[in-house]
Design an enzyme around this catalytic site. Sequence first.
Site, PDB file in Angstrom:
ATOM      1  CG  ASN A 112      -1.718   1.235   1.422  1.00 30.90           C
ATOM      2  OD1 ASN A 112      -1.826   2.036   0.497  1.00 30.90           O
ATOM      3  ND2 ASN A 112      -2.292   1.408   2.601  1.00 30.90           N
TER       4      ASN A 112
ATOM      5  CE  LYS B 242       0.112   3.389   4.784  1.00 33.03           C
ATOM      6  NZ  LYS B 242      -0.016   3.587   6.206  1.00 33.03           N
TER       7      LYS B 242
HETATM    8  C1  PEP Z   1      -0.845   0.115   6.095  1.00 34.34           C
HETATM    9  O1  PEP Z   1      -1.095   1.298   6.262  1.00 34.34           O
HETATM   10  O2  PEP Z   1      -1.617  -0.597   5.445  1.00 34.34           O
HETATM   11  C2  PEP Z   1       0.362  -0.405   6.708  1.00 34.34           C
HETATM   12  C3  PEP Z   1       0.415  -1.669   6.970  1.00 34.34           C
HETATM   13  O3  PEP Z   1       1.366   0.506   6.959  1.00 34.34           O
HETATM   14  P1  PEP Z   1       2.829   0.207   7.575  1.00 34.34           P
HETATM   15  O4  PEP Z   1       3.321  -1.087   6.988  1.00 34.34           O
HETATM   16  O5  PEP Z   1       3.669   1.382   7.148  1.00 34.34           O
HETATM   17  O6  PEP Z   1       2.652   0.110   9.043  1.00 34.34           O
END
Ligand code: PEP
Length: 250
Positions: free
Chosen positions: A11, A13
């Site tokens: 992801n 984002k």
């Molecule tokens: C997410 O936001 O889906 C996630 C798992 O973020 P991170 O791996 O950066 O904690």
Amino acid sequence: MTTITPLIAGNWKMNGLKQSLSEISELAQLLTTGEAPRALVCICPPATLLHAVAEQGASSGILAGGQDCHTANAGAHTGDISVSMLADAGAQYVIVGHSERRADHGESDDMVRAKAEAAIGAGLKPIVCVGESEAQRDAGQAVSVVAAQLAASLPDAAGQHSVVVAYEPIWAIGTGRTPNSADIAEIHDAIRAQLVERFGETGATIQILYGGSLKPQNAREILAIENVNGGLVGGASLLAKDFYTIISAV
Ligand code: PEP
């Protein structure tokens, strides 16, 4: 025993410009020259890069996914993206109900369920996210909170179509902290039991991903836990080398 092919989904984002596509090229190269991955691999980039990721990743088996979708297929919804647009751009998956959307955009379980239904209707696989806050965990409510979210966020259609569940404790996302293996196992076992109770045999085949500070350093331990069928990876999916290390840990 049911065999489930794991899924490692990245992801991105709100990160990534055209130049970030070099990470897709690097990942493609790692995936095709190294040992064959034991997991399906998906990248959910920002919508601006979705088509390019889908095209560039196709030859190396990198699948593409959206990060959100609207419940309607088209119409007067400025700034939103529909499931048919995602599919048209080459997506096969779409994340729905990520805690950042639940918090930033006030998305309710009902809305998440409607988005998952829309995704299924367009032939996409929704990755339905659930997870407790730190206060809820501290209060001993993690299992019940996740169970309630899952019951309300997952559409009945999940019994006949491919869906993915992602358990993401909110307090572990982007913090470098994770639950210990026993706590992850407790939630994943409870999710599995709930899926089997609701969907029977199909419930035993649904991938349950862990997400929240999944990193090259902890991937091997977390991905080996029973009923953890892959991961949803935020920060560590932005660099091909790190993401590949996580994929290789399956
Ligand atoms: C997410 O936001 O889906 C996630 C798992 O973020 P991170 O791996 O950066 O904690």
